[in-house]
Design a protein around this motif. Sequence first.
Motif, mmCIF file in Angstrom:
data_model
loop_
_atom_site.group_PDB
_atom_site.id
_atom_site.type_symbol
_atom_site.label_atom_id
_atom_site.label_comp_id
_atom_site.label_asym_id
_atom_site.label_seq_id
_atom_site.Cartn_x
_atom_site.Cartn_y
_atom_site.Cartn_z
ATOM 1 N N GLU A 1 -20.069 0.860 -14.511
ATOM 2 C CA GLU A 1 -19.179 0.943 -13.354
ATOM 3 C C GLU A 1 -18.396 -0.359 -13.244
ATOM 4 O O GLU A 1 -19.006 -1.431 -13.150
ATOM 5 N N TYR A 2 -17.078 -0.241 -13.263
ATOM 6 C CA TYR A 2 -16.246 -1.445 -13.276
ATOM 7 C C TYR A 2 -15.617 -1.679 -11.902
ATOM 8 O O TYR A 2 -14.992 -0.766 -11.325
ATOM 9 N N PRO A 3 -15.725 -2.905 -11.405
ATOM 10 C CA PRO A 3 -15.109 -3.217 -10.108
ATOM 11 C C PRO A 3 -13.577 -3.143 -10.168
ATOM 12 O O PRO A 3 -12.971 -3.331 -11.228
ATOM 13 N N ILE A 4 -13.010 -2.912 -9.021
ATOM 14 C CA ILE A 4 -11.547 -2.864 -8.894
ATOM 15 C C ILE A 4 -11.104 -3.956 -7.914
ATOM 16 O O ILE A 4 -11.927 -4.538 -7.211
ATOM 17 N N VAL A 5 -9.793 -4.185 -7.886
ATOM 18 C CA VAL A 5 -9.218 -5.088 -6.877
ATOM 19 C C VAL A 5 -8.652 -4.217 -5.762
ATOM 20 O O VAL A 5 -7.859 -3.311 -6.028
ATOM 21 N N THR B 1 3.718 -5.320 5.818
ATOM 22 C CA THR B 1 5.149 -5.638 5.788
ATOM 23 C C THR B 1 5.569 -6.246 7.137
ATOM 24 O O THR B 1 4.853 -6.114 8.135
ATOM 25 N N LYS B 2 6.743 -6.901 7.137
ATOM 26 C CA LYS B 2 7.197 -7.569 8.377
ATOM 27 C C LYS B 2 7.520 -6.553 9.470
ATOM 28 O O LYS B 2 7.521 -6.896 10.638
ATOM 29 N N ASP B 3 7.787 -5.294 9.096
ATOM 30 C CA ASP B 3 8.054 -4.291 10.137
ATOM 31 C C ASP B 3 6.776 -3.520 10.517
ATOM 32 O O ASP B 3 6.834 -2.420 11.060
ATOM 33 N N GLY B 4 5.627 -4.086 10.209
ATOM 34 C CA GLY B 4 4.373 -3.558 10.742
ATOM 35 C C GLY B 4 3.680 -2.491 9.912
ATOM 36 O O GLY B 4 2.679 -1.924 10.348
ATOM 37 N N GLN B 5 4.187 -2.210 8.721
ATOM 38 C CA GLN B 5 3.477 -1.215 7.886
ATOM 39 C C GLN B 5 2.246 -1.846 7.236
ATOM 40 O O GLN B 5 2.232 -3.042 6.937
ATOM 41 N N SER B 6 1.261 -1.012 7.000
ATOM 42 C CA SER B 6 0.016 -1.476 6.399
ATOM 43 C C SER B 6 -0.314 -0.514 5.253
ATOM 44 O O SER B 6 -0.483 0.688 5.488
ATOM 45 N N ILE B 7 -0.365 -1.009 4.052
ATOM 46 C CA ILE B 7 -0.487 -0.125 2.885
ATOM 47 C C ILE B 7 -1.689 -0.561 2.052
ATOM 48 O O ILE B 7 -1.821 -1.740 1.730
ATOM 49 N N GLU B 8 -2.540 0.411 1.722
ATOM 50 C CA GLU B 8 -3.725 0.122 0.897
ATOM 51 C C GLU B 8 -3.462 0.544 -0.550
ATOM 52 O O GLU B 8 -3.027 1.667 -0.798
ATOM 53 N N ILE C 1 9.797 -9.463 -3.337
ATOM 54 C CA ILE C 1 8.898 -9.854 -4.436
ATOM 55 C C ILE C 1 8.821 -8.713 -5.448
ATOM 56 O O ILE C 1 9.111 -7.561 -5.115
ATOM 57 N N MET C 2 8.427 -9.071 -6.642
ATOM 58 C CA MET C 2 8.087 -8.058 -7.641
ATOM 59 C C MET C 2 6.573 -7.902 -7.564
ATOM 60 O O MET C 2 5.843 -8.888 -7.686
ATOM 61 N N LEU C 3 6.122 -6.687 -7.301
ATOM 62 C CA LEU C 3 4.683 -6.452 -7.180
ATOM 63 C C LEU C 3 4.219 -5.563 -8.332
ATOM 64 O O LEU C 3 4.762 -4.471 -8.543
ATOM 65 N N GLY C 4 3.243 -6.028 -9.078
ATOM 66 C CA GLY C 4 2.677 -5.248 -10.181
ATOM 67 C C GLY C 4 1.286 -4.774 -9.808
ATOM 68 O O GLY C 4 0.437 -5.579 -9.411
ATOM 69 N N LEU C 5 1.076 -3.472 -9.910
ATOM 70 C CA LEU C 5 -0.239 -2.879 -9.619
ATOM 71 C C LEU C 5 -0.625 -2.110 -10.872
ATOM 72 O O LEU C 5 -0.157 -0.986 -11.075
ATOM 73 N N ASP C 6 -1.384 -2.734 -11.759
ATOM 74 C CA ASP C 6 -1.638 -2.195 -13.090
ATOM 75 C C ASP C 6 -0.307 -1.862 -13.770
ATOM 76 O O ASP C 6 0.498 -2.757 -13.981
ATOM 77 N N ARG C 7 -0.053 -0.589 -14.036
ATOM 78 C CA ARG C 7 1.185 -0.223 -14.753
ATOM 79 C C ARG C 7 2.383 -0.053 -13.834
ATOM 80 O O ARG C 7 3.503 0.131 -14.304
ATOM 81 N N GLU C 8 2.142 -0.022 -12.526
ATOM 82 C CA GLU C 8 3.237 0.256 -11.591
ATOM 83 C C GLU C 8 3.881 -1.073 -11.182
ATOM 84 O O GLU C 8 3.204 -1.954 -10.667
ATOM 85 N N HIS C 9 5.171 -1.216 -11.424
ATOM 86 C CA HIS C 9 5.874 -2.446 -11.049
ATOM 87 C C HIS C 9 7.057 -2.070 -10.183
ATOM 88 O O HIS C 9 7.812 -1.169 -10.540
ATOM 89 N N VAL D 1 -12.683 -7.669 -3.678
ATOM 90 C CA VAL D 1 -13.336 -6.686 -4.548
ATOM 91 C C VAL D 1 -13.356 -5.351 -3.794
ATOM 92 O O VAL D 1 -13.742 -5.310 -2.621
ATOM 93 N N GLY D 2 -12.924 -4.289 -4.452
ATOM 94 C CA GLY D 2 -12.851 -2.988 -3.789
ATOM 95 C C GLY D 2 -14.237 -2.370 -3.577
ATOM 96 O O GLY D 2 -15.201 -2.717 -4.272
ATOM 97 N N ALA D 3 -14.289 -1.444 -2.625
ATOM 98 C CA ALA D 3 -15.570 -0.783 -2.323
ATOM 99 C C ALA D 3 -15.935 0.229 -3.417
ATOM 100 O O ALA D 3 -17.112 0.516 -3.645
ATOM 101 N N ASN D 4 -14.939 0.794 -4.074
ATOM 102 C CA ASN D 4 -15.198 1.793 -5.128
ATOM 103 C C ASN D 4 -15.230 1.135 -6.505
ATOM 104 O O ASN D 4 -14.776 -0.006 -6.663
#
Length: 269
Positions: A103-107, A113-120, A220-228, A241-244
């Motif tokens: 089982e491999y941990p994730i980030v 965001t400045k307009d109040g959004q919260s994204i997981e 900013i440029m945000l990279g999430l694994d393959r998604e940029h 460290v992620g819960a899953n």
Amino acid sequence: MKIATVLRDDHHTRNVDQELRKLLAQKTECPHIFIEPGGDEKPDMVFSIGGDGTMLEAVHQYGFEPFYVGIHTGHLGFYADWHPDELDDLVEALVNNEPVLAEYPIVSCHIRTKDGQSIEKWTLNEVVIRNATLSSLVVSVCINDAEFENFRGDGLIISSPSGSTAYNKAVDGALLHPSIEAIQVAEIASINNMSYRTINSALVLPKHHHVDLKISNPQIMLGLDREHAVWENVDSITCRVGANKIKFARYKKLTFWGRVRKAFIVGQE
Ligand code: NAP
């Protein structure tokens, strides 16, 4: 058993997929249902056929439930154990052997965001933050809510242990064994002079710690694994460290350090 395959887009990989399906039908007694991409059905086991990049695609497609098995159609991968010449052995092992589960941990990554959004979001390899233009990324770094440093430079990489052999390694981060539940924060070309100062070493944070990155740049440029992608108006990003975890079914004795040796020192013998 419900099975999905995720393929690198090339002729050889498609042939390996066909061969695997044929062998599974011939050699196993239980009927397998092959799930087609894009549907709602959830697989029990996912075969990634391609490279480590293909495995990243697979885990983002199917998430935390299934077990993953990697077949590499290029060089030996960090997420892929099996060579296409070994499909017979793989299917034999599937039928006769109990897999060792890794089982491999994730980030885990919480973006505000400045307009109040919260994204997981989450990543198996890493989160990369760079400025969207060629000027410096400017980030105030807090660890466990305490001020740590003001970063100015090209970017920051927050990697998982299994991602430590990827982009993190290219910036001299440490290689972490995936049994260590930690994240690593590594710098990309920080500015260190009389005006700006950073720690200039990679930091390894344990499971109960978190890092907050307060962003000054409007884009900013945000990279999430393959998604940029370019993100506007990001206020801050928290990583921990992620819960899953991602579950790999291992039917072969390949050690992490053996893979490191093969990938970076001796090549595939
Ligand atoms: P890519 O730029 O086409 O390939 C990046 C290379 O990284 C591929 O050779 C890939 O292996 C390898 N790789 C992926 N995950 C790895 C891991 N956990 N350990 C060791 N090597 C790994 O991009 P991609 O295929 O979409 O993969 C995305 C990853 O590329 C990102 O998560 C990031 O880590 C990495 N990357 C690295 C750099 C760098 O080292 N300077 C720069 C940007 C991105 P396969 O050939 O087996 O797929």
